[in-house]
Every structure is written in C-alpha cells, then in structure tokens.
Design a protein around this motif. Structure first.
Motif, PDB file in Angstrom:
ATOM      1  N   LEU A 279      -6.113   4.049   2.911  1.00 33.90           N
ATOM      2  CA  LEU A 279      -6.725   2.854   3.491  1.00 33.90           C
ATOM      3  C   LEU A 279      -6.768   1.710   2.499  1.00 33.90           C
ATOM      4  CD1 LEU A 279      -9.773   3.918   5.699  1.00 33.90           C
ATOM      5  CD2 LEU A 279      -7.517   3.110   6.396  1.00 33.90           C
ATOM      6  N   VAL A 280      -7.103   2.010   1.246  1.00 34.92           N
ATOM      7  CA  VAL A 280      -7.184   0.956   0.229  1.00 34.92           C
ATOM      8  C   VAL A 280      -5.828   0.279   0.056  1.00 34.92           C
ATOM      9  CG1 VAL A 280      -7.498   0.527  -2.241  1.00 34.92           C
ATOM     10  CG2 VAL A 280      -9.148   1.921  -1.003  1.00 34.92           C
ATOM     11  N   LEU A 281      -4.767   1.067  -0.068  1.00 34.44           N
ATOM     12  CA  LEU A 281      -3.429   0.491  -0.240  1.00 34.44           C
ATOM     13  C   LEU A 281      -2.996  -0.276   1.005  1.00 34.44           C
ATOM     14  CD1 LEU A 281      -1.596   3.438  -2.050  1.00 34.44           C
ATOM     15  CD2 LEU A 281      -2.634   1.401  -3.061  1.00 34.44           C
TER      16      LEU A 281
ATOM     17  N   ALA B 162       7.858  -5.120 -11.994  1.00 38.12           N
ATOM     18  CA  ALA B 162       7.449  -3.714 -12.069  1.00 38.12           C
ATOM     19  C   ALA B 162       6.059  -3.575 -12.678  1.00 38.12           C
ATOM     20  CB  ALA B 162       8.462  -2.924 -12.883  1.00 38.12           C
ATOM     21  N   ASP B 163       5.676  -4.528 -13.532  1.00 38.29           N
ATOM     22  CA  ASP B 163       4.348  -4.471 -14.127  1.00 38.29           C
ATOM     23  C   ASP B 163       3.259  -4.884 -13.135  1.00 38.29           C
ATOM     24  OD1 ASP B 163       5.541  -3.756 -16.499  1.00 38.29           O
ATOM     25  OD2 ASP B 163       5.641  -5.808 -17.258  1.00 38.29           O
ATOM     26  N   ASP B 164       3.626  -5.642 -12.107  1.00 36.33           N
ATOM     27  CA  ASP B 164       2.632  -6.162 -11.165  1.00 36.33           C
ATOM     28  C   ASP B 164       2.094  -5.081 -10.241  1.00 36.33           C
ATOM     29  OD1 ASP B 164       2.975  -8.635 -12.243  1.00 36.33           O
ATOM     30  OD2 ASP B 164       4.351  -9.361 -10.698  1.00 36.33           O
ATOM     31  N   VAL B 165       2.914  -4.088  -9.904  1.00 44.01           N
ATOM     32  CA  VAL B 165       2.488  -3.075  -8.938  1.00 44.01           C
ATOM     33  C   VAL B 165       1.306  -2.262  -9.454  1.00 44.01           C
ATOM     34  CG1 VAL B 165       3.194  -1.051  -7.623  1.00 44.01           C
ATOM     35  CG2 VAL B 165       4.755  -2.989  -7.853  1.00 44.01           C
TER      36      VAL B 165
ATOM     37  N   VAL C  61      -2.509  -2.304  -7.861  1.00 41.95           N
ATOM     38  CA  VAL C  61      -3.190  -1.088  -7.416  1.00 41.95           C
ATOM     39  C   VAL C  61      -4.523  -0.933  -8.140  1.00 41.95           C
ATOM     40  CG1 VAL C  61      -3.069   1.430  -7.378  1.00 41.95           C
ATOM     41  CG2 VAL C  61      -1.065   0.074  -6.766  1.00 41.95           C
ATOM     42  N   ALA C  62      -4.539  -1.216  -9.439  1.00 37.92           N
ATOM     43  CA  ALA C  62      -5.784  -1.106 -10.205  1.00 37.92           C
ATOM     44  C   ALA C  62      -6.828  -2.096  -9.696  1.00 37.92           C
ATOM     45  CB  ALA C  62      -5.510  -1.334 -11.689  1.00 37.92           C
ATOM     46  N   VAL C  63      -6.399  -3.321  -9.391  1.00 41.56           N
ATOM     47  CA  VAL C  63      -7.326  -4.328  -8.870  1.00 41.56           C
ATOM     48  C   VAL C  63      -7.850  -3.903  -7.502  1.00 41.56           C
ATOM     49  CG1 VAL C  63      -7.510  -6.711  -8.035  1.00 41.56           C
ATOM     50  CG2 VAL C  63      -6.333  -6.229 -10.190  1.00 41.56           C
TER      51      VAL C  63
ATOM     52  N   GLY D 113       6.349  -4.356  -0.886  1.00 41.68           N
ATOM     53  CA  GLY D 113       7.099  -3.231  -0.356  1.00 41.68           C
ATOM     54  C   GLY D 113       6.599  -1.867  -0.832  1.00 41.68           C
ATOM     55  N   PRO D 114       6.471  -1.648  -2.140  1.00 45.34           N
ATOM     56  CA  PRO D 114       5.997  -0.325  -2.593  1.00 45.34           C
ATOM     57  C   PRO D 114       4.600   0.018  -2.077  1.00 45.34           C
ATOM     58  CG  PRO D 114       6.992  -1.541  -4.411  1.00 45.34           C
ATOM     59  CD  PRO D 114       6.878  -2.503  -3.270  1.00 45.34           C
TER      60      PRO D 114
END
Length: 428
Positions: free
Chosen positions: A79-81, A238-241, A245-247, A287-288
């Motif tokens: 749900l979070v994602l 790639a560093d943004d994903v 997710v952490a945020v 997308g990911p």
C-alpha cells in the motif's frame, strides 16, 4: 511454529496468492472487466468465505495465525509503494482545471457525501445491527459518507481504456474529476480518523496541530532537500529510487505515529516528490515503484479477504447490502450526470461521466481497510461494503455497453424516420 517453518509458510502463501490473483485478473480482463476485479475476488476466494469451506482445513493450513502479521506487513508495504506512486502521479494542476472538471468533481464528491450522511442517520438502527457493536456515531456517519464518495482513479483509467473512451470528453472529464475527488476525500478521511480518537478536546487539538506541523515540514523542509538531491552534480536516477522508498516509508511511519494510517504519509510523500522540469513524473522513478507495488498488491487483497466472511452474514443483511448498492450507485451516477449536464455536456456524455465515476475498486478497499483497522466499522459491515465496491465497479463496463446499445438503437431509429421508412404493417 519455528522461524524456519514461518518463513516456509509465508513463501508458500505468497506464491499461491500472487499466482491466484494473476490468474483471476487475466480472467477478468477476458470478461472485459478491470484486472482488479479478478484480484479482489481472488482475495475473497482465498479467505474463509470460499477456501474456508474446503475440506482438510486448507484455509487454516495456508494462512495459519502465526504468519498473518507477516502478510499484513507485506500488504502495508504494498500500500505504501502504491499510494506513493498515486501521490507522485497526482496532478495538482487539476485544481486550476476547467469549469466542467470542478463542477463534476464537487458534485461527485459532495452529493454522495450528503447522501451517505442522510442514509446513516435515517437507517441508524439497521447499521448498528451489522456494525459488530461499534458505535454508529458521528465518526461512523462521516466515514460512511467518505466510503460512498470515493472513485478509484487507477481502476477508472483501466475502464476508460478498455471501453474505448480515451480521448473523449466524457473520459477526460471523469478522469480529471476523479483525481479531484481523491484530493478532497483523503483529507476528510484523515479528519474523520483523528476526530474519532477517544480523548479530550485538548488532545484532539494537539493531534491536529502536530499533523499540520508535519505537513508543513514535509512541504517546506523535506521537499527542498529532495529538490537539492535530484539537482546535485553527478546525480543518477538509480539513486532516486531508494531515496524515494525511504521517504515514503518514513512518512508512512510518521503519520501512523500521529494516529493515522500509513497511507496518508505515503500519499503526502508522493505529492511532495519533485517532478521533472516540465512537471511530468519521472517514469524511471515511477516505473519501479509501480511494478513493485503492483506485484505485492495481491497480498493486500488476500489480507483484506481474510476479513471478508460471507458465512457470518445474516439473511437480513441482504437488505442493508441492497440499500448500500442503491445509494452508492444512484448518488454517484446521478451526481456525476447532473453536474456534467449543468456545465452543458450533452446528455449522453453526462450519463457516461456519471457511470464512470461509480467505479470504486481498489481505492474503496483501501478506505474500508482503514475503517476496519480503526474500529469504525465491524467485520459484517466491512463485508457488505466490500461486496458493494465489487458490484459498483463490475457494473460500470456492462452499464456503458448497455448505454452504447441504446444510443445505437436510437440512432438507427432516428435515421429510419429521417429517410421516411414506412412503419411495419401490423400483424394480422
């Protein structure tokens, strides 16, 4: 159960859940229904309502009590994602949208809200009988109103695409209005949950103040830091994903600590996440997250299905279900149709807009899960509302097909009249 046995059971349960949801989702698409309809039914089928009837205690063996907290954690992560992606895609420019969008959104939100409030008040005794001992108070009334006003944007997008309505006025207005309905619904739901906490007025005010402070911190502190992060020299997508997710997870934890559900923090994190310079979401980031959230969402359906027990319903509950389906459909379709007609849409386009707004699907299930976990609704009423969500969503496609056939028949009839075709001779 040992840790190794727990892990083994969780892996087996995840495999069965994901495979079943995929299979029934594909079957739903063959029936010209959104895949989420099949996935929702998969969750119910794997619960006590159907699998619980199988011999050999299959339900208890597949979902023993020891693994359910793990499955719940995976479901909440999904749900979070998912909600982070929804918030990231949410176009706040709709707030400056056309008059038709505003009219349909406000009508499609306010009229079902008011209808839900009236329904809860007039049939208070009936709802009390199916609410599992939970109070039918102001919190319940407002929650039911929100549940009736929801439109599922992701499912609506699939319906518009499958029905060939992409690029049409009705499809564009309904999609934009549904986004605005979500913008209006989530804060109201948050207010309902905060207001529903037991405690003094002072504690309630403190909770509201902390929530407002948190929103300000996210907008004026976290967002500028994210902008700096994305624009720093040598940045890589790639560093943004992992940062996103952490945020999302951190924001979800914060709102949960404030007495709200994790979905509010996830939505807020998605809304404040910086977009590309042209204002469009970065597909390499989105997308990911969408793929991972979509892969895990069947676990949420399965966990939600565990709370749907059709065996626990009483014969008299059918009347409450009919009431919910009738009120939800009439208020939503009527509100969307009349609001669109008020801004001079043609009657056919206005009816199509109203039918599209009646799509609830996944978003409704999320709202109901929040209400169930908060103790606002009981398991019997939760089951009835889930069935209502399935019915209103599944009925959208056939209703649009029926409308299309009626319009086609009238077009042929009008053309025949214009050509002066003689009426058929009466039978002897």
């Amino acid at each position: 159960m040992s840790p190794d046995a727990t892990v083994t059971h969780v892996i087996a349960a995840l495999a069965i859940v994901i495979a079943t949801a995929h299979a029934l989702g594909a079957a739903a698409r063959r029936l010209r229904q959104p895949a989420v309809i099949g996935q929702l039914f998969a969750g119910i089928a794997l619960g006590p309502s159907l699998l619980g009837l199988a011999p050999g205690h299959m339900y208890e063996n597949l979902f023993p009590l020891q693994i359910r907290p793990v499955l719940t954690a995976v479901a909440q992560l999904a749900l979070v994602l998912f909600l982070f992606a929804v918030g990231y895609e949410l176009d706040l420019g709709l707030l400056r949208g056309r008059r038709a969008v505003w009219a349909v959104a406000l009508g499609g939100f306010a009229i079902p809200m008011l209808t839900g409030i009236a329904t809860a008040l007039f049939f208070r005794r009936g709802f009390a009988a199916v609410n599992g001992g939970n109070p039918v108070d102001a919190t319940f009334v407002l929650f039911l109103a929100v549940a009736l006003s929801i439109t599922a944007v992701p499912v609506l997008a699939a319906v518009i695409r499958d029905q060939g309505l992409s690029g049409t006025v009705a499809g564009a207005v309904a999609m934009a209005a549904a986004g605005l309905v979500d913008v209006l619904s989530w804060p109201v739901l948050a207010f309902v949950l905060v207001g529903g906490e037991h405690g003094s007025v002072a504690s309630w005010a403190v909770r509201i103040a902390l929530l407002a402070l948190y929103v300000l911190v996210m907008v004026f502190v976290v967002r500028p830091l994210l902008v700096w992060w994305k624009r720093r020299p040598g940045t890589l997508v790639a560093d943004d994903v992992p940062v996103a997710v952490a945020v999302a997870l951190g924001s979800a934890w914060a709102t949960n600590a404030l007495g709200l559900h994790v979905i509010f923090g996830a939505l807020l994190a998605g809304v404040i996440m910086p977009r590309q310079p042209d204002g469009v979401p970065d597909s390499r980031l989105l997308g990911p997250l969408q793929e991972t959230g979509g892969l895990l969402l069947p676990v949420f359906f399965a966990v939600s299905g565990l709370a749907v027990d059709l065996r626990g319903l009483h014969p008299s509950d059918g009347l409450v279900l009919l009431l919910l389906c009738a009120v939800a459909t009439v208020s939503k379709v009527g509100a969307g149709t009349l609001s669109a007609r008020a801004v001079r849409s043609s009657w056919p386009d206005a009816v199509v807009t109203g039918l599209l707004l009646n799509t609830r699907g996944l978003t409704e299930l999320i709202v109901l899960d929040v209400g169930l976990r908060a103790g606002v609704i009981g398991s019997r009423l939760y089951t009835l509302l889930v069935v209502m969500a399935l019915f209103t969503t599944a009925a959208t496609g056939p209703s649009l097909g029926l409308l299309r056939r009626i319009r086609g028949a009238r077009t042929v009839s009008d053309a025949s009249a214009a050509m002066g075709d003689p009426e058929p001779a009466p039978r002897q």
